[in-house]
Enzyme design. Structure first.
Site, short mmCIF file in Angstrom:
data_model
loop_
_atom_site.label_atom_id
_atom_site.label_comp_id
_atom_site.label_asym_id
_atom_site.label_seq_id
_atom_site.Cartn_x
_atom_site.Cartn_y
_atom_site.Cartn_z
N ASN A 52 -26.18 6.92 -36.31
CA ASN A 52 -27.41 6.68 -35.54
C ASN A 52 -28.16 8.00 -35.45
O ASN A 52 -27.77 8.89 -34.71
CB ASN A 52 -27.01 6.17 -34.13
CG ASN A 52 -28.20 6.03 -33.21
OD1 ASN A 52 -29.35 6.16 -33.63
ND2 ASN A 52 -27.93 5.77 -31.94
N LYS A 68 -30.96 8.65 -34.27
CA LYS A 68 -31.80 8.79 -33.07
C LYS A 68 -33.15 9.40 -33.44
O LYS A 68 -33.66 9.13 -34.53
CB LYS A 68 -31.06 9.61 -32.00
CG LYS A 68 -29.69 9.00 -31.69
CD LYS A 68 -29.02 9.58 -30.49
CE LYS A 68 -27.66 8.92 -30.28
NZ LYS A 68 -26.96 9.39 -29.11
N HIS A 104 -28.69 -0.11 -27.42
CA HIS A 104 -28.11 1.23 -27.24
C HIS A 104 -28.38 1.71 -25.81
O HIS A 104 -29.43 1.43 -25.24
CB HIS A 104 -28.73 2.20 -28.26
CG HIS A 104 -28.01 3.51 -28.29
ND1 HIS A 104 -28.28 4.49 -27.37
CD2 HIS A 104 -27.03 3.97 -29.08
CE1 HIS A 104 -27.47 5.52 -27.61
NE2 HIS A 104 -26.70 5.22 -28.65
N GLU A 133 -29.29 4.42 -24.64
CA GLU A 133 -30.54 5.17 -24.45
C GLU A 133 -31.73 4.23 -24.34
O GLU A 133 -32.69 4.51 -23.61
CB GLU A 133 -30.71 6.19 -25.59
CG GLU A 133 -29.74 7.37 -25.41
CD GLU A 133 -29.30 8.02 -26.71
OE1 GLU A 133 -29.96 7.83 -27.74
OE2 GLU A 133 -28.26 8.73 -26.68
N GLU A 188 -19.64 1.86 -26.48
CA GLU A 188 -20.08 3.25 -26.31
C GLU A 188 -20.14 3.58 -24.82
O GLU A 188 -21.15 3.31 -24.16
CB GLU A 188 -21.47 3.43 -26.92
CG GLU A 188 -21.54 3.14 -28.40
CD GLU A 188 -22.67 3.92 -29.06
OE1 GLU A 188 -22.37 4.67 -29.99
OE2 GLU A 188 -23.82 3.81 -28.62
N GLY A 242 -23.10 11.94 -26.51
CA GLY A 242 -23.80 13.22 -26.57
C GLY A 242 -23.28 14.25 -25.58
O GLY A 242 -23.88 15.30 -25.38
N SER A 286 -19.42 10.80 -28.93
CA SER A 286 -18.86 12.09 -29.33
C SER A 286 -17.76 11.99 -30.39
O SER A 286 -16.80 12.76 -30.36
CB SER A 286 -18.37 12.87 -28.10
OG SER A 286 -19.45 13.10 -27.21
P1 PGA Z 1 -22.90 10.82 -29.99
O1 PGA Z 1 -23.81 9.49 -29.94
O2 PGA Z 1 -21.98 10.65 -31.18
O3 PGA Z 1 -23.87 11.94 -30.14
O4 PGA Z 1 -22.13 10.87 -28.71
C1 PGA Z 1 -23.27 8.23 -30.21
C2 PGA Z 1 -24.34 7.18 -30.05
O5 PGA Z 1 -25.16 7.30 -29.13
O6 PGA Z 1 -24.38 6.20 -30.82
#
Ligand code: PGA
Length: 255
Positions: free
Chosen positions: A9, A11, A95, A97, A167, A173, A213
């Site tokens: 992803n 982003k 997601h 976010e 997730e 993140g 992560s």
């Molecule tokens: P990250 O994000 O690997 O940076 O924690 C995962 C995601 O949001 O899909």
């Protein structure tokens, strides 16, 4: 046997030149990874240029969101047919976010999912609890609510086009990964819930990815868990040096 999936992803990262470069590196460095389904999800603006690079290759193109209407006066939105015309096959939905910053709800995830399915696309549906919810002992309850909402009116046959991503919001993140045991516990719970509603065949065929992560250093112990069928990767997918080793680990575990 479920085929592992490693999805990146991107982003809101990478302009078109950077996107082309990254897609090209991933394509070239993963030609041997035939046991793993590899998906990259660039920004909308980079879909076409990345598609040109990936066309005819083993790497699949995904998008990060999609609106449910077919067309019309919806400034700033993107439809299924637009994504399909860019070569997109998977769409990430719900997601955290999107939920946190852009008002996504279980109900709107459901609308998007219906549109994805009606248009012959495939979905990666994200669920996960916040730290506060986990500390209050409500992780399972929150996930149940999210899947009940996302899958309202969806029948068992549709699950061949659905992947679920667990997730935990507190792990995205942040550098804090769920332990393999924490992840496995929720994945097993998710599979159990799907079995109760849709039957054992649907549940055992469903791929459940872990996200939060994931990096080369922790991929092996996470992906070794019986109910983890791959990863949705954020930060570590932005460089081939960190994304490709995760794919290779999944390939080794699938061999
Ligand atoms: P990250 O994000 O690997 O940076 O924690 C995962 C995601 O949001 O899909």
């Amino acid at each position: 046997m479920r085929k592992m999936m490693i999805a990146g992803n991107w982003k809101m990262h990478n302009d078109n030149a950077q996107a082309q470069q990254l897609a090209n590196q991933i394509k070239i460095k993963t030609t041997a990874e035939t046991n793993v389904e590899i998906v990259v999800c660039p920004t909308f603006t980079a879909l076409s240029v990345v598609n040109d690079i990936l066309k005819g290759s083993h790497v699949i193109l995904g998008a990060q969101n999609m609106f449910w209407e077919a067309q019309g006066a919806y400034t700033g939105e993107i439809s299924a047919s637009m994504l399909k015309s860019c070569g997109v096959r998977y769409v990430i939905l719900g997601h955290s976010e999107r939920r946190q910053y852009f008002g996504e709800t279980d109900e709107t995830v459901n609308k998007r999912l219906r549109a994805v399915l009606e248009n012959g696309l495939k979905a990666i549906v994200c669920v996960g609890e916040t730290l506060e919810e986990r500390e209050a002992g409500r992780a399972r309850e929150v996930i149940d609510r999210q899947i009940n909402g996302a899958f309202a009116g969806i029948d068992a046959a549709a699950f061949s086009a659905i992947v679920v991503a667990y997730e935990p919001v507190w792990a995205i993140g942040t550098g804090k990964t769920a332990s393999p045991e924490q992840a496995q516990e929720i994945h097993a719970h998710l599979r159990q819930r799907i079995e109760e509603r849709y039957g054992a065949d649907t549940a055992s065929a469903l791929r459940i990815l872990y996200g939060g992560s994931v990096k080369p250093a922790n991929a092996r112990e996470l992906l070794s868990q019986p109910d983890l069928d791959g990863a949705l990767v954020g930060g570590a997918c932005l460089k081939a040096e960190t994304f490709v080793p995760i794919i290779q680990t999944a390939g080794e575990l699938s061999a």
